[in-house]
Structure formats: structure tokens, C-alpha cells
Write a protein that holds these residues in place. Sequence first.
Motif, PDB file in Angstrom:
ATOM      1  N   GLY A 288      22.127  59.001  44.332  1.00 58.91           N
ATOM      2  CA  GLY A 288      23.469  59.580  44.364  1.00 58.91           C
ATOM      3  C   GLY A 288      24.263  59.008  45.513  1.00 58.91           C
ATOM      4  N   PRO A 289      25.454  58.441  45.250  1.00 59.15           N
ATOM      5  CA  PRO A 289      26.285  57.855  46.312  1.00 59.15           C
ATOM      6  C   PRO A 289      26.622  58.865  47.411  1.00 59.15           C
ATOM      7  CG  PRO A 289      27.093  57.186  44.161  1.00 59.15           C
ATOM      8  CD  PRO A 289      26.036  58.214  43.917  1.00 59.15           C
ATOM      9  N   GLY A 290      26.433  58.426  48.648  1.00 60.41           N
ATOM     10  CA  GLY A 290      26.880  59.209  49.799  1.00 60.41           C
ATOM     11  C   GLY A 290      25.917  60.215  50.358  1.00 60.41           C
ATOM     12  N   ILE A 291      24.729  60.397  49.761  1.00 62.64           N
ATOM     13  CA  ILE A 291      23.862  61.484  50.219  1.00 62.64           C
ATOM     14  C   ILE A 291      22.624  60.986  50.961  1.00 62.64           C
ATOM     15  CG2 ILE A 291      24.650  62.982  48.348  1.00 62.64           C
ATOM     16  CD1 ILE A 291      21.957  62.528  46.979  1.00 62.64           C
ATOM     17  N   PHE A 292      22.604  59.717  51.341  1.00 57.44           N
ATOM     18  CA  PHE A 292      21.458  59.186  52.092  1.00 57.44           C
ATOM     19  C   PHE A 292      21.317  59.918  53.424  1.00 57.44           C
ATOM     20  CE2 PHE A 292      19.535  56.476  55.264  1.00 57.44           C
ATOM     21  CZ  PHE A 292      18.452  55.905  54.605  1.00 57.44           C
ATOM     22  N   GLU A 293      20.087  60.240  53.775  1.00 61.82           N
ATOM     23  CA  GLU A 293      19.796  60.841  55.078  1.00 61.82           C
ATOM     24  C   GLU A 293      18.322  60.612  55.380  1.00 61.82           C
ATOM     25  OE1 GLU A 293      19.658  65.291  56.863  1.00 61.82           O
ATOM     26  OE2 GLU A 293      21.621  64.666  56.087  1.00 61.82           O
ATOM     27  N   MET A 294      18.032  60.064  56.554  1.00 59.68           N
ATOM     28  CA  MET A 294      16.640  59.792  56.921  1.00 59.68           C
ATOM     29  C   MET A 294      16.486  59.863  58.439  1.00 59.68           C
ATOM     30  SD  MET A 294      14.242  56.486  55.989  1.00 59.68           S
ATOM     31  CE  MET A 294      14.246  56.896  54.242  1.00 59.68           C
ATOM     32  N   SER A 295      15.415  60.476  58.867  1.00 57.77           N
ATOM     33  CA  SER A 295      15.104  60.565  60.299  1.00 57.77           C
ATOM     34  C   SER A 295      13.858  59.744  60.590  1.00 57.77           C
ATOM     35  CB  SER A 295      14.869  62.019  60.710  1.00 57.77           C
ATOM     36  OG  SER A 295      16.022  62.798  60.545  1.00 57.77           O
ATOM     37  N   LEU A 296      13.839  59.121  61.749  1.00 53.14           N
ATOM     38  CA  LEU A 296      12.682  58.367  62.213  1.00 53.14           C
ATOM     39  C   LEU A 296      12.128  59.064  63.445  1.00 53.14           C
ATOM     40  CD1 LEU A 296      14.048  54.708  61.888  1.00 53.14           C
ATOM     41  CD2 LEU A 296      12.558  55.930  60.292  1.00 53.14           C
ATOM     42  N   GLY A 297      11.002  59.710  63.294  1.00 51.91           N
ATOM     43  CA  GLY A 297      10.426  60.449  64.418  1.00 51.91           C
ATOM     44  C   GLY A 297      11.284  61.649  64.769  1.00 51.91           C
ATOM     45  N   ASN A 298      11.610  61.758  66.054  1.00 50.77           N
ATOM     46  CA  ASN A 298      12.422  62.880  66.528  1.00 50.77           C
ATOM     47  C   ASN A 298      13.900  62.520  66.668  1.00 50.77           C
ATOM     48  OD1 ASN A 298      10.129  64.562  66.800  1.00 50.77           O
ATOM     49  ND2 ASN A 298       9.660  63.654  68.803  1.00 50.77           N
ATOM     50  N   SER A 299      14.291  61.350  66.164  1.00 50.07           N
ATOM     51  CA  SER A 299      15.676  60.922  66.303  1.00 50.07           C
ATOM     52  C   SER A 299      16.585  61.695  65.363  1.00 50.07           C
ATOM     53  CB  SER A 299      15.790  59.423  66.006  1.00 50.07           C
ATOM     54  OG  SER A 299      15.489  59.163  64.649  1.00 50.07           O
ATOM     55  N   ALA A 300      17.890  61.669  65.671  1.00 48.62           N
ATOM     56  CA  ALA A 300      18.876  62.288  64.787  1.00 48.62           C
ATOM     57  C   ALA A 300      18.884  61.550  63.452  1.00 48.62           C
ATOM     58  CB  ALA A 300      20.257  62.237  65.436  1.00 48.62           C
ATOM     59  N   PRO A 301      19.163  62.226  62.361  1.00 48.75           N
ATOM     60  CA  PRO A 301      19.109  61.575  61.044  1.00 48.75           C
ATOM     61  C   PRO A 301      20.186  60.505  60.881  1.00 48.75           C
ATOM     62  CG  PRO A 301      20.045  63.781  60.867  1.00 48.75           C
ATOM     63  CD  PRO A 301      19.516  63.656  62.255  1.00 48.75           C
ATOM     64  N   PHE A 302      19.813  59.387  60.271  1.00 47.33           N
ATOM     65  CA  PHE A 302      20.770  58.343  59.922  1.00 47.33           C
ATOM     66  C   PHE A 302      21.482  58.759  58.640  1.00 47.33           C
ATOM     67  CE2 PHE A 302      17.696  56.097  62.512  1.00 47.33           C
ATOM     68  CZ  PHE A 302      18.470  55.232  63.270  1.00 47.33           C
ATOM     69  N   SER A 303      22.803  58.591  58.593  1.00 43.45           N
ATOM     70  CA  SER A 303      23.562  58.983  57.404  1.00 43.45           C
ATOM     71  C   SER A 303      23.751  57.826  56.432  1.00 43.45           C
ATOM     72  CB  SER A 303      24.931  59.545  57.804  1.00 43.45           C
ATOM     73  OG  SER A 303      25.687  58.579  58.515  1.00 43.45           O
ATOM     74  N   HIS A 304      23.351  56.623  56.838  1.00 40.83           N
ATOM     75  CA  HIS A 304      23.320  55.473  55.925  1.00 40.83           C
ATOM     76  C   HIS A 304      22.336  54.454  56.497  1.00 40.83           C
ATOM     77  CE1 HIS A 304      25.848  52.883  58.586  1.00 40.83           C
ATOM     78  NE2 HIS A 304      26.400  54.026  58.918  1.00 40.83           N
ATOM     79  N   PRO A 305      21.758  53.590  55.645  1.00 42.65           N
ATOM     80  CA  PRO A 305      20.679  52.706  56.111  1.00 42.65           C
ATOM     81  C   PRO A 305      21.129  51.457  56.860  1.00 42.65           C
ATOM     82  CG  PRO A 305      21.027  52.414  53.763  1.00 42.65           C
ATOM     83  CD  PRO A 305      21.920  53.550  54.186  1.00 42.65           C
ATOM     84  N   HIS A 306      22.424  51.344  57.179  1.00 42.47           N
ATOM     85  CA  HIS A 306      22.936  50.198  57.930  1.00 42.47           C
ATOM     86  C   HIS A 306      22.645  48.871  57.226  1.00 42.47           C
ATOM     87  CE1 HIS A 306      22.895  53.377  60.978  1.00 42.47           C
ATOM     88  NE2 HIS A 306      23.827  52.703  61.602  1.00 42.47           N
ATOM     89  N   ASN A 307      22.670  48.896  55.925  1.00 43.32           N
ATOM     90  CA  ASN A 307      22.520  47.681  55.127  1.00 43.32           C
ATOM     91  C   ASN A 307      23.105  47.971  53.754  1.00 43.32           C
ATOM     92  OD1 ASN A 307      21.039  45.938  53.028  1.00 43.32           O
ATOM     93  ND2 ASN A 307      20.479  44.925  54.937  1.00 43.32           N
ATOM     94  N   SER A 308      24.160  47.251  53.392  1.00 41.10           N
ATOM     95  CA  SER A 308      24.882  47.547  52.159  1.00 41.10           C
ATOM     96  C   SER A 308      24.015  47.357  50.916  1.00 41.10           C
ATOM     97  CB  SER A 308      26.136  46.675  52.064  1.00 41.10           C
ATOM     98  OG  SER A 308      25.818  45.297  52.190  1.00 41.10           O
ATOM     99  N   LEU A 309      23.160  46.323  50.901  1.00 43.10           N
ATOM    100  CA  LEU A 309      22.322  46.062  49.732  1.00 43.10           C
ATOM    101  C   LEU A 309      21.303  47.179  49.522  1.00 43.10           C
ATOM    102  CD1 LEU A 309      21.626  42.225  50.096  1.00 43.10           C
ATOM    103  CD2 LEU A 309      23.460  43.373  48.851  1.00 43.10           C
ATOM    104  N   ILE A 310      20.612  47.560  50.593  1.00 39.59           N
ATOM    105  CA  ILE A 310      19.606  48.626  50.499  1.00 39.59           C
ATOM    106  C   ILE A 310      20.276  49.951  50.152  1.00 39.59           C
ATOM    107  CG2 ILE A 310      17.911  49.952  51.821  1.00 39.59           C
ATOM    108  CD1 ILE A 310      17.251  47.418  53.349  1.00 39.59           C
ATOM    109  N   GLU A 311      21.459  50.176  50.710  1.00 39.14           N
ATOM    110  CA  GLU A 311      22.170  51.429  50.446  1.00 39.14           C
ATOM    111  C   GLU A 311      22.561  51.550  48.975  1.00 39.14           C
ATOM    112  OE1 GLU A 311      26.472  53.337  51.537  1.00 39.14           O
ATOM    113  OE2 GLU A 311      25.269  52.565  53.196  1.00 39.14           O
ATOM    114  N   ILE A 312      23.128  50.482  48.410  1.00 36.81           N
ATOM    115  CA  ILE A 312      23.530  50.513  46.999  1.00 36.81           C
ATOM    116  C   ILE A 312      22.314  50.682  46.102  1.00 36.81           C
ATOM    117  CG2 ILE A 312      24.589  49.181  45.134  1.00 36.81           C
ATOM    118  CD1 ILE A 312      26.396  47.881  47.244  1.00 36.81           C
TER     119      ILE A 312
END
Length: 447
Positions: A288-312
Motif C-alpha cells: 500500500g502506497p505511503g504506509i511503509f514503516e520499519m525500525s532498526l533496533g531501538n531507533s525511531a521508525p523510518f517512514s520510507h526506505p530511502h530508495n525509490s526502487l525498493i519503496e515502489i
Amino acid sequence: MNQVNIIKPSLISLFFLCTLIPLIPIVSYDYHNHQRIIQITFLLITSLLVLTAFLGNKKPAFRLSLNKKSSVLYLIFIFSGCLSALMSMERSFSLLCTFHISLLILTMCCVSTINDKKSILFIIYALLITHTSLILICLLNIIFTLSEQQPLNPYIIYSGFINIRFFNQVQVFILPFLVLLLKFKGIQRVVFIILFLNLLLIFIGQARGALLSFLAFSIFALALKTTLKKQVIIGLVCLALSCITFYALDSLNKGGTEILRTSTSGRVDLWLNTLSSLSIKHLFIGNGPGIFEMSLGNSAPFSHPHNSLIEILNEWGLIALICILTAVFTTFKKAVTHLRSHKKDVITESLFYSFAIGVIYSLFSGVHVMPVSQTLLFIMWGLLLGRINKRNGPLIYISKWGKAIITILFIFGWYFYLQQAISVYNNIDPDSGYIYGPRFWSVGQRE
């Protein structure tokens, strides 16, 4: 429909003015939301102009500004986004993001009707003048920082930007146009100084992705062997001088910054984790467009994967990714073919480089996500298409009933878009401060 400019260059210039110069009063809690509100207004006005031009055509037919193949690719891409949104866990918000991207694609089609030299130069000059005003404010911040014997802190120097990468994402689009203006001897020194300041600010912000994108653009420009070769070399000299200046200024008040740090800021882990989470369904639809969210360890969640190809791929699915990659590759191929046969067409060349450098930087940052850089990406794409697509698109016949249905769909789409945008905006709690996500508004919750 592509015989006249649907969208006026002055409207695009007004968008630059309202979003880039921080002296204009902010209409929201922070600069990012201020820019998003202006972007939403700009997209709605553009779509209204499209509908007006469509209804104003008394003939039962009109021509697309794009060829049939490209139109089909964009339609499949949008359909994949809608299907992914309907199957997602956050249907309303994901449909909002899908419709938002659809408006950007529509804006790109409108901008592609602008292909005359005078109008394009007006847009380029407006972008450069407004952005240079911002750069000069940053220069004052550098002077004040040095006079107070403080380290070079980009969060202080980058005026008004709550996230320093938002600043760099806009910068990359400017660099090719500054290289273009180096061609004019009367203003060459002034342009060189502005280019120097831009690159210096990139070093201060440690934007390695932006530097890599500039180098990639320079190498490609030299390989293409067009008339901007000399200016590109001057740009590389300017890059070296800005690097030396940065280290010299940083040594005065050491801030502990290292432009050549070896860490990936969690990006590689983020990409690998995102790819490992893909399943069979991603061959057809995404999460679903726009709903990406992922945390690495104790870090704040990333709201996008910082890569347009992987995100799409993750959010829209493989079919959508193939469609948009085909559209971008076709644009690149046509642009290179055009430039090889029109070696003195420096305007098209600079538009191509601006679009290309934005695409390259989207592989490392959120160029395709943030309001100003996102809009710039589609504006540059549209301007480039207007220069390289010389033939008219297919003639499409639509009855009066067809026009009525399309008008109703537009009105329904506008209502849904505004209703959802306001609903998410009302969830903003300014007392919570800045949080990572959702990416539509900088502060708030989707649900």
C-alpha cells in the motif's frame, strides 16, 4: 490539448516562491507542513486547469500530450497503486497517497505542454532566483556561526528546514542549471559563487548522496560530449574548492563532522530488511502506497526506505515498478537521442540532467517523498518530455456524457483528497515535537 500551455509558468514560479523562501509567513506548525499545504494547493489548481481546458474544448476530441504507450504505463502504475491501497491495512491513507501521486503525474502531463524556450527559461530563472535567496540566508548563518566561534551546524545554517536532507533534495535539481548558466560570460563569476555556496552547503550537511549524484551527473555529461563539457569541468573545479573550504572552515571550530564517514546511516540494513520481507504478492501488488514503516533496533521508525526502487516494489508491487522504470528509461533514451542530434540544445540538456540527478538521488534519499523535491521531480520530467516529444499524442474522442462522467470523477477525487488530507492533518499534535512519520505531514499520526 497540447497546442497551448495548460499550466502557466507563472503558477510554477509562484509555487517556488511560496515553498523555498523562508521569509514568507509559515501557514502551519513547521516548514515541511507549510510546503505540503502549498503543494496540495498547487496540485488542485493544476488539476482544475486541466478540467477547465478539457471542458472548454468544444470539439468531441482532444490529443494527449503523451504517446499511447506512456499513457498506458502511467495508468497501469496508478491502477496497481489503487489495488495495493485497497488491499492494505490502512486503506484510506494509502488511497490518499495514491491519489496524491496521480495528481503529480497529471501535473507532469500538463507541464509537458510547455516546450517553448522563453517559458522554460522563465521557470528556470524563477527557480534559481528563489533558491539563491535561500542560499544567501544560509550564507549569513555561516558568517554568524563563524563570528560566534561555533562549529558548522547544518541544523542552524539550513534556515527553516526541520530535516537537513529536505534542503539537499532541492539543491540537486539546481546544480545542473547553475552549470548551464556558467556558459554565459557576463554572469559567469556570480554563477560560480552561487554554485560554490551550494556545494559548500552540501559538504556542511554531509550529504554524501547529493555529492555522489553530482559526480554521476558530471561523468555522464562528459561522456555525452555536448556543448556543456567545459562548464561541467568548471563545476568539478568548484566542487574541489568547496571541499577545501569546508575543511578549512571546519578546522577553525572543530565540530566533529566527517564528510567521508563510512557508516551507511542504517540504509543498507533498511534495504536488506525490506527486501527480505517481500512475498509472492509483491509480484502483483504491494503493501500500500505511503504506509511503509520499519525500525532498526531501538531507533525511531523510518517512514520510507530511502530508495525509490525498493519503496515502489514494497508499496506498489513489481508490475508498478516495471511500468515506472520503463517510463523513466524511455525518457532517458529519447533525451540522449535528442541531445546527440541537437548538440547545441543546452536547455533540454540541463533539464535532462536536472531530472536525472533527481532520479539518482532518489536511490539514496527521499527526493520522491518530500513535498518540494517531489514536485520538482515531476515538473522537470514534464518539461523534459515537452522538449523531446515532438509528435502529437493519439486523438481521443469523448462524448458529452463522457465529459460529464470525467467531471464527476474529478469532483469526487478532489473531495476525497482534501477530506483525507485534513483528517490526517487534524491528528497533528505540535506538543509532541517532530517524529519520523507519517511522511505526508511531518508531525502527526495516520490513524
